[in-house]
Scaffold this active site. Structure first.
Site, PDB file in Angstrom:
ATOM      1  N   ASP A  52       0.842  -1.200   0.000  1.00 58.53           N
ATOM      2  CA  ASP A  52       0.000   0.000   0.000  1.00 58.53           C
ATOM      3  C   ASP A  52       0.882   1.256   0.000  1.00 58.53           C
ATOM      4  OD1 ASP A  52       0.936  -0.215   2.583  1.00 58.53           O
ATOM      5  OD2 ASP A  52      -0.987   0.231   3.532  1.00 58.53           O
ATOM      6  N   SER A  53       2.199   1.044   0.096  1.00 59.23           N
ATOM      7  CA  SER A  53       3.135   2.165  -0.049  1.00 59.23           C
ATOM      8  C   SER A  53       3.110   2.709  -1.475  1.00 59.23           C
ATOM      9  CB  SER A  53       4.556   1.731   0.330  1.00 59.23           C
ATOM     10  OG  SER A  53       4.950   0.587  -0.400  1.00 59.23           O
ATOM     11  N   ASP A  91      -1.135  -6.123  -0.612  1.00 60.13           N
ATOM     12  CA  ASP A  91      -1.386  -5.455   0.664  1.00 60.13           C
ATOM     13  C   ASP A  91      -2.854  -5.049   0.761  1.00 60.13           C
ATOM     14  OD1 ASP A  91      -0.030  -4.812   2.957  1.00 60.13           O
ATOM     15  OD2 ASP A  91       1.084  -3.143   2.069  1.00 60.13           O
ATOM     16  N   LYS A 120      -1.480  -9.342   2.692  1.00 58.13           N
ATOM     17  CA  LYS A 120      -0.824  -8.889   3.922  1.00 58.13           C
ATOM     18  C   LYS A 120      -1.722  -7.864   4.581  1.00 58.13           C
ATOM     19  CE  LYS A 120       2.842  -5.909   3.985  1.00 58.13           C
ATOM     20  NZ  LYS A 120       2.265  -4.804   4.765  1.00 58.13           N
ATOM     21  N   GLU A 122      -2.092  -5.392   8.430  1.00 55.18           N
ATOM     22  CA  GLU A 122      -1.358  -4.888   9.588  1.00 55.18           C
ATOM     23  C   GLU A 122      -2.131  -5.104  10.891  1.00 55.18           C
ATOM     24  OE1 GLU A 122      -0.427  -0.754   8.981  1.00 55.18           O
ATOM     25  OE2 GLU A 122       0.668  -1.153   7.122  1.00 55.18           O
ATOM     26  N   GLU A 189       8.323  -4.383  11.372  1.00 58.97           N
ATOM     27  CA  GLU A 189       8.867  -3.102  10.874  1.00 58.97           C
ATOM     28  C   GLU A 189       9.206  -2.172  12.040  1.00 58.97           C
ATOM     29  OE1 GLU A 189       6.475  -1.228   7.844  1.00 58.97           O
ATOM     30  OE2 GLU A 189       7.718   0.586   7.859  1.00 58.97           O
TER      31      GLU A 189
END
Ligand code: KIV
Length: 282
Positions: A52-53, A91, A120, A122, A189
């Site tokens: 998502d970056s 993501d 993925k 978070e 992270e």
């Protein structure tokens, strides 16, 4: 690096890749489009993360909070067009798995249908019901703990996490519960190296670190940071291997100079018509 017959990277083949068993560290790199995924795959990377970056690295936002599942589907589909040798992980963006487990499963399935082979997401214990529901739908899940960029507002910035014993214990506990829920790996992270090492030691699935020290079972890096394509000053954990941004700027400046100076296009770079056509048009 060769493109020769390489065994496909699969979720089962990654699940047991712990360095303590002698396994080679896992390499994960982000990509957001077909050329990027082709480069990452040809370099022999294990996992391509459609992160998502993309929000900050490609779409110009300050953080990852400005994109939705449709944007991620678009970029996962572009990456899949490269048919990379690596596992494609998509993501799940902010708010795609926060409202209900049903919606989370539906959004995870959209990423799979676009070409991802795993998703993925978070967060720690609060995400367990969602993680379990996605895994029940036969979709492999990679977790993401520590500095979770989607929590930037709650964290008050991109700050190293788990700096004290209580926070480190909570992270260890979250890691164990994510493993128990069935995550096949997770990203850690922005934590002190001792925390990265303790989590890696405590669990049986691989940890993939970014700013989490040397002991993790693998490392992930953002494409634009690694290649010097970004506009930000890279954080301490980035090792930049090339200055592609500068090389690209120089190349385009040279093109502009050639156009303005009249040396582009040359005769050899032009199509030629017959003499008869030339005469008719003169
Ligand atoms: O989106 C992303 O690039 C990520 C990596 C930093 C792990 O989640």
């Amino acid at each position: 690096m060769s493109e020769t017959a390489k065994a496909a990277v699969t979720v089962p083949s990654l699940r047991s890749r712990k360095r303590r068993t002698g396994a080679v560290p896992i390499v994960m790199v982000t990509a957001y489009d077909e050329p990027g995924a082709r480069i990452v795959s040809n370099a022999g990377v294990d996992i391509v993360l459609v992160g998502d970056s993309v929000s900050n690295n490609v779409l110009g936002h300050q953080d990852a909070l400005h994109i939705d599942t449709d944007v991620m589907v678009h970029h996962v589909a572009a990456v899949a067009q490269a048919h990379p040798h690596c596992l494609i992980v998509g993501d799940m963006p902010w708010m795609s798995y926060h409202l209900s487990t049903d919606e989370a499963v539906r959004n995870a399935a959209k990423l799979i249908r676009a070409g991802a082979q795993a998703v993925k997401l978070e967060g720690g214990r609060a995400r367990l019901p969602v993680i379990e529901a996605i895994i029940r739908a036969e979709i492999p899940v990679m977790g993401h703990l520590g500095l979770t960029p989607q929590s930037v507002l709650a964290m008050g910035g991109f700050k190293v996490q788990a700096r004290n014993i209580a926070a480190a214990d909570a992270l260890l506990d979250a890691a164990k519960s994510l493993e128990a829920a069935g995550c096949f790996a997770f990203v850690i992270e922005g934590v002190p190296d001792v925390v990265g090492a303790a989590v890696t030691d405590a669990i049986g699935v691989p940890t993939i670190g970014i700013g989490a020290g040397r002991s993790c079972d693998g490392q992930v890096m953002v494409f634009h940071d690694l290649l010097g394509l970004g506009s930000r000053t890279p954080p301490k954990f980035v090792r930049q291997y090339a200055e592609i941004g500068r090389i690209a700027t120089d190349a385009i400046a040279a093109f502009a100079a050639d156009v303005r100076g009249g040396s582009f296009p040359s005769d050899a770079e032009s199509y030629h018509g017959s003499a008869e056509l030339g005469e008719a048009l003169s």
